[in-house]
Design an enzyme around this catalytic site. Structure first.
Site, PDB file in Angstrom:
ATOM      1  N   CYS A  95      48.834  74.880  55.312  1.00 24.04           N
ATOM      2  CA  CYS A  95      49.099  75.952  56.272  1.00 24.04           C
ATOM      3  C   CYS A  95      48.493  77.259  55.780  1.00 24.04           C
ATOM      4  O   CYS A  95      47.803  77.971  56.532  1.00 24.04           O
ATOM      5  CB  CYS A  95      50.605  76.124  56.473  1.00 24.04           C
TER       6      CYS A  95
ATOM      7  N   CYS B  28      53.313  74.181  54.122  1.00 22.69           N
ATOM      8  CA  CYS B  28      52.683  73.609  52.932  1.00 22.69           C
ATOM      9  C   CYS B  28      51.415  74.369  52.607  1.00 22.69           C
ATOM     10  O   CYS B  28      51.041  75.325  53.302  1.00 22.69           O
ATOM     11  CB  CYS B  28      52.378  72.121  53.129  1.00 22.69           C
TER      12      CYS B  28
ATOM     13  N   ASP C 124      43.212 108.610  29.769  1.00 18.32           N
ATOM     14  CA  ASP C 124      42.505 107.398  29.362  1.00 18.32           C
ATOM     15  C   ASP C 124      42.026 106.566  30.550  1.00 18.32           C
ATOM     16  O   ASP C 124      41.668 105.395  30.386  1.00 18.32           O
ATOM     17  CB  ASP C 124      43.414 106.524  28.485  1.00 18.32           C
TER      18      ASP C 124
ATOM     19  N   ASP D  68      47.815 105.960  27.013  1.00 18.86           N
ATOM     20  CA  ASP D  68      49.036 106.533  27.558  1.00 18.86           C
ATOM     21  C   ASP D  68      48.931 106.856  29.039  1.00 18.86           C
ATOM     22  O   ASP D  68      49.850 107.421  29.621  1.00 18.86           O
ATOM     23  CB  ASP D  68      49.451 107.781  26.772  1.00 18.86           C
TER      24      ASP D  68
ATOM     25  N   ASP E 135      44.256 103.654  22.012  1.00 23.59           N
ATOM     26  CA  ASP E 135      44.197 105.106  21.894  1.00 23.59           C
ATOM     27  C   ASP E 135      45.167 105.496  20.767  1.00 23.59           C
ATOM     28  O   ASP E 135      46.122 104.773  20.494  1.00 23.59           O
ATOM     29  CB  ASP E 135      44.612 105.735  23.224  1.00 23.59           C
TER      30      ASP E 135
END
Length: 756
Positions: free
Chosen positions: A29, A26, A655, A651, A473
């Site tokens: 834990c 659970c 960048d 891309d 861009d």
């Protein structure tokens, strides 16, 4: 390599371990493991995922070691093993263990269910209790057995049937509870073990009441607790329902990993390689970089590599989303997991194992699924105090019923007080809270990977819902990124010489000229080129089959062609806008209320023309910006707009600074290495409209998380009071607890229906 090395924001060295953890039941834990790690010197960060039973620990190797990280489990009731860096989270060994455990759980549940049905039939069907007891007592007494003797015999049979359920089928809960308490916490096992043990001990006292009192008269039995009827069926039903719930939960959790398994299955388990001049089939793990791999028609490409022999068409839809097979010949790159369709290929292996593109995609999805969204902090805080709070509520419930609620005629105050308290213990469910977030993240991110949208972190997924601005861009993002010949005044005959010359160049414009000539059906392969020279910033020149050819730049978007010193014509180039760019910008403006910006290194004229075509306002265009300057533009937009987060879409090639500066960096590229590393979101199919898919998926996943948290919380808020006031019987409480976790996981699995 098992440990991944890196540095934190301050430059200090960090190492990371992936762990497969067994024994978690659970949210408590997972929280207990995280608590112990945070108390360990040298630990930088830790995240434990209850949904796939894994953990990731970052630590400072100058302070702590790998052994120290594993030693944390010495004081806990869980076991852990290191997942090697080049191994998937779901390997064959773990899969086999989980399959064996699932088979064992089915057998345990079946045994518990059969025994529970018998217990319920004997103990709860009117007349059966005394009828069975009378028959049993008659075997050991002369004459007709008394009412008490019949009841005692029947209770002994119920006890005999309950013991295997309580201490055999339910042993896992008792062991888990003891281990949990030893480690200083309380988990779901404590609730189950405590509730069933109280019911069992109380029933045991009732069953042996004639022995305890030493008086077997009917009159006294009629005055005893509940007329001598024990609550063994409560113990058995509680354990059986919880076992059923855990079994269904495990199956549902297993279904959340289907996306990872589907990605893993894209690569074949074996590859045909050339060894000592012969073709040999070997396991994929034995393929080394540099090996010659044979790919027959219809087979999957096993590795990333370069074609050295043959030609064919390869289905790359799993990677690029492109439905049509792509032609491949000598010198072309191929990617592992794609499908060879027609001819036979020989591929020189370049990237194998953990370095392959597909393996890196799988790793990115696994890491993303193991991350935590900030909204999960709510569940973690509640889970940390959940079990102790429930035990306090159960004690208060018992006291109120015992001291303040009148006992009906013929009733018993102990029964009246114990049953609601047991129901409170058994109906409370921390599991649903613990599973609410990770299961939704696993399914959502897995579904995104199937659709070509790779979201690398749970926090990113949550923040995408609050985007206020998106910076694009231009080249390669809003435009195709591949210049094309838009106009040509050169004759076809002269164009053949131009194409033959440009075929020797790697410049983007040269490739555009070659593609144009091929598209026009102009033949130039037989023309001989000598004296090729590329003049930086000017153009190319050379002799083509006896003619001097010079292609020179005439302006920013054109070139002039000279043949033997005479002007032959001009070529104009254009980087076409992506066909989906305008619709994506429009959707971001209208449906998501985002301000859209464009940043580019091109001049203002080109930038404004593209912006006008896609629908970005002139005042939101930044032209003549160098790569490092793009990050400054993004930072300025973030500071100017306080409505929410800012995304940058690029891309993934030049960048990186802007992608890092944005709150969310979205990299576009068809599975390139740079894109996989650059963005926190990667659009694998290189389609701009997948940005809308990513936004929709983010909102759908967060909606599921909020639904799960709501139902997990409202379940406990409704069921606990119902149990406390005596409306909900303990057996039904156990069934409700079991079904609550299953319902949360099942709700998360509905994300698999998400469509692009």
């Amino acid at each position: 390599m098992t440990v991944m090395q890196a540095e934190d924001a301050n430059g200090a060295p960090t190492s990371a371990l992936r762990l497969a953890i067994d024994g978690m039941h659970c949210a408590n834990c997972a929280a207990n493991i995280e608590k112990h790690y945070r108390q360990t010197p040298g630990v930088v960060d830790v995240a434990v995922n209850l949904a796939n039973n894994t953990g990731r620990v970052e630590f400072n190797p100058e302070i702590a070691s790998v052994s120290d990280m594993l030693a944390v489990f010495d004081d806990l009731s869980f076991t852990a093993e290191i997942i090697p860096e080049d191994a998937p989270l779901i390997d064959e060994a773990r899969r086999a263990r989980e399959a064996a455990r699932a088979k064992h759980d089915v057998h345990v549940f079946t045994a518990a269910a059969v025994l529970t049905v018998l217990i319920v039939m004997i103990g709860m069907i009117p007349g059966w209790h005394m009828a069975v007891g009378g028959w049993l007592a008659g075997l050991f007494t002369s004459g007709s057995p008394t009412h008490v003797q019949a009841m005692f015999a029947s209770n002994m049979l119920l006890l005999a049937l309950t013991i295997p359920v309580q201490f055999g089928c339910g042993a896992r809960f008792c062991k888990g509870a003891v281990s949990s308490l030893k480690s200083g916490s309380a988990n779901m096992d404590v609730l189950v073990a405590l509730g069933t043990s109280i019911a069992f001990l109380f029933s045991l006292w009732i069953a042996f009441l004639p022995v305890i009192t030493g008086n077997w008269t009917d009159a006294e039995v009629s005055m005893s607790v509940n007329d001598g009827m024990p609550y063994f069926e409560t113990c058995a039903m509680l354990i059986t329902f919880v076992l059923l719930g855990k079994m269904l939960e495990a199956r549902a959790k297993g279904a959340t990993n289907k996306a990872i398994e589907a990605l893993m299955n894209l690569t074949p388990p074996y590859a045909t390689v050339v060894r000592a001049g012969a073709e040999v089939e070997v396991p994929l793990a034995q393929v080394m970089a540099g090996d010659a791999v044979i790919v027959h028609p219809g087979e999957k490409v096993a590795v990333d590599g370069v074609v050295t022999e043959g030609s064919s068409e390869v289905d790359e839809s799993m990677l690029t989303g492109e439905p049509l097979p792509q032609p491949k010949t000598v010198g072309d790159e191929v990617t592992g997991g794609t499908v060879n369709t027609t001819g036979s290929l020989t591929v020189r292996a370049m990237r194998v194992g953990a370095d392959s593109t597909l393996a890196r995609i799988v790793r990115a999805v696994e890491d993303a699924q193991g991350s935590k969204a900030p909204v999960q902090r709510i569940a973690d805080k509640i889970a940390s105090i959940f079990v102790p709070a429930i035990l306090v509520i159960a004690l208060i419930t018992f006291c109120i019923w015992f001291f303040f609620v009148p006992v009906p005629a013929g009733g018993n105050v102990l029964v009246q007080s114990l049953m609601p308290a047991i129901a409170v213990i058994c109906v409370a469910c921390p599991c649903a809270l613990g599973l609410a977030t990770p299961t939704a993240l696993m399914v959502g991110m897995g579904r995104g990977a199937e659709l070509g949208v790779l979201i690398k972190d749970g926090e990113v997924l949550e923040r995408m819902g609050g985007l206020a601005a998106c910076v694009f861009d231009k080249t390669g993002t809003l435009t195709e990124g591949h210049p094309k010949v838009s106009a040509c005044t050169v004759s076809n005959q002269d164009m053949a010489y131009v194409a033959a010359l440009e075929a020797k160049s790697e410049h983007p414009l040269a490739r555009a000229i070659v593609r144009f000539a091929e598209g026009e059906g102009i033949s130039f392969a037989d023309l001989k080129v000598t004296g090729f020279e590329a003049i930086a910033g000017v153009g190319v020149r050379g002799n083509v089959s006896g003619r001097d050819v010079f292609v020179a730049a005439s302006n920013a978007s054109g070139s002039c062609v000279e043949i033997n010193g005479k002007l032959s014509g001009e070529l104009q180039f254009a980087d076409e806008v992506r066909p989906d760019a305008a619709s994506v910008i429009g959707a971001l403006n209208s449906s998501y209320s985002m301000d859209c910006f464009m940043v580019t290194g091109d001049g203002a004229g080109t930038a404004l023309a593209v912006a006008d075509e896609v629908g970005i306002p002139e005042q939101n265009v930044f032209a003549k910006v160098k790569p490092l300057g793009k990050a400054e533009v993004v930072q300025g937009i973030k500071e100017a707009d306080a409505r929410g987060a800012c995304a940058f879409v690029g891309d993934g090639i030049n960048d990186a600074p802007a992608l890092a500066a944005a709150d969310i960096g979205v990299a576009m590229a068809a599975g390139t290495d740079v894109a996989l590393d650059a963005g926190s979101v990667v659009l694998m199919h290189d389609r701009l409209d997948d940005l809308i898919v990513a936004l929709r998926l983010s909102r759908a996943t967060m909606r599921k998380i909020r639904q799960n948290l709501f139902w997990a919380l409202i379940y406990n808020c409704i069921m606990i009071p119902l149990a406390a006031v005596g409306i909900l019987a303990p057996a039904l409480a156990g069934a409700a607890m079991a079904l609550s976790s299953v319902s949360v996981v099942s709700n998360s699995l509905l994300l698999k229906r998400f469509r692009a």
